[in-house]
Design a protein around this motif. Sequence first.
Motif, PDB file in Angstrom:
ATOM      1  N   THR A   1      -1.371  -0.031 -10.099  1.00  0.00           N
ATOM      2  CA  THR A   1      -0.863   0.581  -9.225  1.00  0.00           C
ATOM      3  C   THR A   1      -2.179   0.569  -7.604  1.00  0.00           C
ATOM      4  O   THR A   1      -1.978  -0.057  -6.744  1.00  0.00           O
ATOM      5  CB  THR A   1      -1.057   1.844  -9.304  1.00  0.00           C
ATOM      6  OG1 THR A   1      -0.529   2.101  -9.701  1.00  0.00           O
ATOM      7  CG2 THR A   1      -0.081   2.736  -8.047  1.00  0.00           C
ATOM      8  N   ALA A   2      -3.550   0.476  -7.878  1.00  0.00           N
ATOM      9  CA  ALA A   2      -3.716  -0.149  -6.584  1.00  0.00           C
ATOM     10  C   ALA A   2      -4.156  -1.449  -6.564  1.00  0.00           C
ATOM     11  O   ALA A   2      -4.108  -2.190  -5.773  1.00  0.00           O
ATOM     12  CB  ALA A   2      -5.218   0.652  -7.169  1.00  0.00           C
ATOM     13  N   GLY A   3      -4.387  -2.149  -7.235  1.00  0.00           N
ATOM     14  CA  GLY A   3      -4.464  -3.859  -7.309  1.00  0.00           C
ATOM     15  C   GLY A   3      -3.032  -4.555  -6.980  1.00  0.00           C
ATOM     16  O   GLY A   3      -2.878  -5.144  -5.594  1.00  0.00           O
ATOM     17  N   VAL A   4      -1.916  -3.212  -7.252  1.00  0.00           N
ATOM     18  CA  VAL A   4      -0.859  -4.432  -6.225  1.00  0.00           C
ATOM     19  C   VAL A   4      -0.261  -3.831  -5.061  1.00  0.00           C
ATOM     20  O   VAL A   4      -0.014  -3.944  -4.160  1.00  0.00           O
ATOM     21  CB  VAL A   4       0.375  -3.444  -7.061  1.00  0.00           C
ATOM     22  CG1 VAL A   4       1.575  -3.722  -6.963  1.00  0.00           C
ATOM     23  CG2 VAL A   4       0.310  -4.061  -8.855  1.00  0.00           C
ATOM     24  N   ALA A   5      -0.327  -2.441  -4.912  1.00  0.00           N
ATOM     25  CA  ALA A   5      -0.802  -1.723  -3.616  1.00  0.00           C
ATOM     26  C   ALA A   5      -1.424  -2.904  -2.286  1.00  0.00           C
ATOM     27  O   ALA A   5      -1.174  -3.157  -1.501  1.00  0.00           O
ATOM     28  CB  ALA A   5      -1.208  -0.557  -3.702  1.00  0.00           C
ATOM     29  N   ALA A   6      -2.172  -3.795  -2.584  1.00  0.00           N
ATOM     30  CA  ALA A   6      -3.607  -4.172  -2.075  1.00  0.00           C
ATOM     31  C   ALA A   6      -2.781  -5.681  -1.685  1.00  0.00           C
ATOM     32  O   ALA A   6      -3.162  -6.313  -0.958  1.00  0.00           O
ATOM     33  CB  ALA A   6      -4.856  -4.750  -2.742  1.00  0.00           C
ATOM     34  N   VAL A   7      -1.590  -5.860  -2.713  1.00  0.00           N
ATOM     35  CA  VAL A   7      -1.681  -7.333  -2.922  1.00  0.00           C
ATOM     36  C   VAL A   7      -0.823  -7.133  -1.846  1.00  0.00           C
ATOM     37  O   VAL A   7      -0.284  -7.968  -0.513  1.00  0.00           O
ATOM     38  CB  VAL A   7      -0.577  -7.374  -4.383  1.00  0.00           C
ATOM     39  CG1 VAL A   7       0.088  -8.877  -3.939  1.00  0.00           C
ATOM     40  CG2 VAL A   7      -1.721  -7.857  -5.234  1.00  0.00           C
ATOM     41  N   GLY A   8       0.044  -5.882  -1.677  1.00  0.00           N
ATOM     42  CA  GLY A   8       1.266  -5.336  -1.136  1.00  0.00           C
ATOM     43  C   GLY A   8       0.758  -5.444   0.777  1.00  0.00           C
ATOM     44  O   GLY A   8       1.840  -5.874   1.636  1.00  0.00           O
ATOM     45  N   ILE A   9      -0.209  -4.913   0.793  1.00  0.00           N
ATOM     46  CA  ILE A   9      -0.849  -4.648   2.376  1.00  0.00           C
ATOM     47  C   ILE A   9      -1.250  -6.575   2.457  1.00  0.00           C
ATOM     48  O   ILE A   9      -0.932  -6.028   3.690  1.00  0.00           O
ATOM     49  CB  ILE A   9      -2.032  -3.572   2.271  1.00  0.00           C
ATOM     50  CG1 ILE A   9      -1.463  -2.815   1.197  1.00  0.00           C
ATOM     51  CG2 ILE A   9      -2.689  -3.459   3.102  1.00  0.00           C
ATOM     52  CD1 ILE A   9      -1.967  -1.385   1.303  1.00  0.00           C
ATOM     53  N   LEU A  10      -1.732  -7.088   1.697  1.00  0.00           N
ATOM     54  CA  LEU A  10      -2.826  -8.644   1.896  1.00  0.00           C
ATOM     55  C   LEU A  10      -1.030  -9.166   2.969  1.00  0.00           C
ATOM     56  O   LEU A  10      -1.367 -10.046   3.661  1.00  0.00           O
ATOM     57  CB  LEU A  10      -2.982  -9.140   1.315  1.00  0.00           C
ATOM     58  CG  LEU A  10      -4.353  -8.225   1.264  1.00  0.00           C
ATOM     59  CD1 LEU A  10      -5.784  -8.839  -0.389  1.00  0.00           C
ATOM     60  CD2 LEU A  10      -5.571  -7.720   2.354  1.00  0.00           C
ATOM     61  N   VAL A  11       0.015  -9.370   1.775  1.00  0.00           N
ATOM     62  CA  VAL A  11       0.517 -10.061   1.967  1.00  0.00           C
ATOM     63  C   VAL A  11       1.812  -9.535   3.016  1.00  0.00           C
ATOM     64  O   VAL A  11       2.307 -10.550   4.336  1.00  0.00           O
ATOM     65  CB  VAL A  11       2.539  -9.786   0.950  1.00  0.00           C
ATOM     66  CG1 VAL A  11       3.221 -10.636   0.598  1.00  0.00           C
ATOM     67  CG2 VAL A  11       1.036 -10.871  -0.276  1.00  0.00           C
ATOM     68  N   ALA A  12       1.693  -8.556   4.440  1.00  0.00           N
ATOM     69  CA  ALA A  12       2.496  -7.812   5.034  1.00  0.00           C
ATOM     70  C   ALA A  12       1.676  -7.817   5.894  1.00  0.00           C
ATOM     71  O   ALA A  12       2.208  -8.209   7.105  1.00  0.00           O
ATOM     72  CB  ALA A  12       2.343  -6.176   4.513  1.00  0.00           C
TER      73      ALA A  12
END
Length: 427
Positions: A307-318
């Motif tokens: 979950t932490a890794g996926v959240a980080a992916v979303g933040i970087l893309v956004a």
Amino acid sequence: MKQAPPASTTDTPHSAAVGTGTMGNKLLVILALLSAVAPLSIDLYLPAFPAMSEDLSTSTSAVQLTLTAFLVGITIGQLIFGPLSDRFGRLRPLLIGAVLCVVASIAAVIAPNVAILVAARLVQGIGGAAGMVIGRAIISDVAHGKAAARAFSLMMIVGGIAPVIAPMVGGFLVDPIGWRGILTVVLGLAVIMLACVVAGIRETFPALRRAELKVLREQSGSPNAALRSREFLSYTLTFGFSFAVMMAYISASPFVYQDMMGLSSMAYGIAFGCNAFALMIVSGIAARLTATHSVRGMLATGVGLMTAGVAAVGILVATGVDPIWLSVPLFVTVASLGLILGNATALALGAVPAAAGSASAVLGALQFGLAAVVSPLVGLGGEDTAAPMAVVMAASALIAVTAFALSRAEGDERATTRMGSGNLVDR
């Protein structure tokens, strides 16, 4: 639900002591190989998509359909072979699936156009599914408790890494041998699968055992009542949607790593290799920790890291940062699956020991059914954005976390009381 007693050692020739929840290393290696055939067949030819499109004079979307067809085939195949193995035993359905996979693999190698290739890949997936779904059921036949969790984690070192490492291998092979050469490698894997079944697998679910469990299922009021239990469904959804996170990453990876990050085919393979190595290491650690740590606790840790890794992916893309930074949270996300896939499988199948084949079919059908849906979704935004991948990964991770949280509503008390039967892993 009433629990069946462990099978006797005479019923399971590969297990030295089924009642104690052990299984032989030889059988475990064979089952790991069987479970790896289908995942390797999924992604080994990913780097060859551009060459296939040109050689077959077809569109990229048509080539992508060969992957979707294979995933649909795996989904259908598991729903077929899982229940069949509960009814007729493990060996005969496994042999039929292996032969079907070999025949379809030959058709894929010589396919003159994309339509025939899509059809061949569909049948190839159906046959290849037998090794995965029945392999899990065989482990449930011969290993229980922590031994089962450890066996599933060790299998995930192969089965879980295969879809990640396959594009790396394909990236090295596509130039020297071409896409038909890669499909010939897949044919070789199918032949090995058939040889392993013939030479190394014996029946682990004999007629007497099937009759005993049939009576128990009938006494429960419905043959598949256990498959509707909250415990089984929660762990199955945790497994399936965690795998969907990985498939979103895998399907989008050729575009994210090569088009957005600017990596070459070889560099793309190396990047995949790093993630595969991390998944292998974490899966191995999970297998070792099973002897001293709660299986459920390790699963919780894995779900949290994912979950932490996926959240980080979303933040970087956004935030629109340089795409190269996506490689860090993607690494964490893939590595975390080493704590999830094997442990979630053991917990799900351990909840329904009287219907291991059917339960394995549900688990696998959800796994690859979701993969078939996820694969085309991540490409909807084109080749210049990772937003679809991030959205699909986030949605999948959210469902996985929710499902895992709901499993706690069942409580650990029932799991503890049922441990006495030896059919469930420790939570």
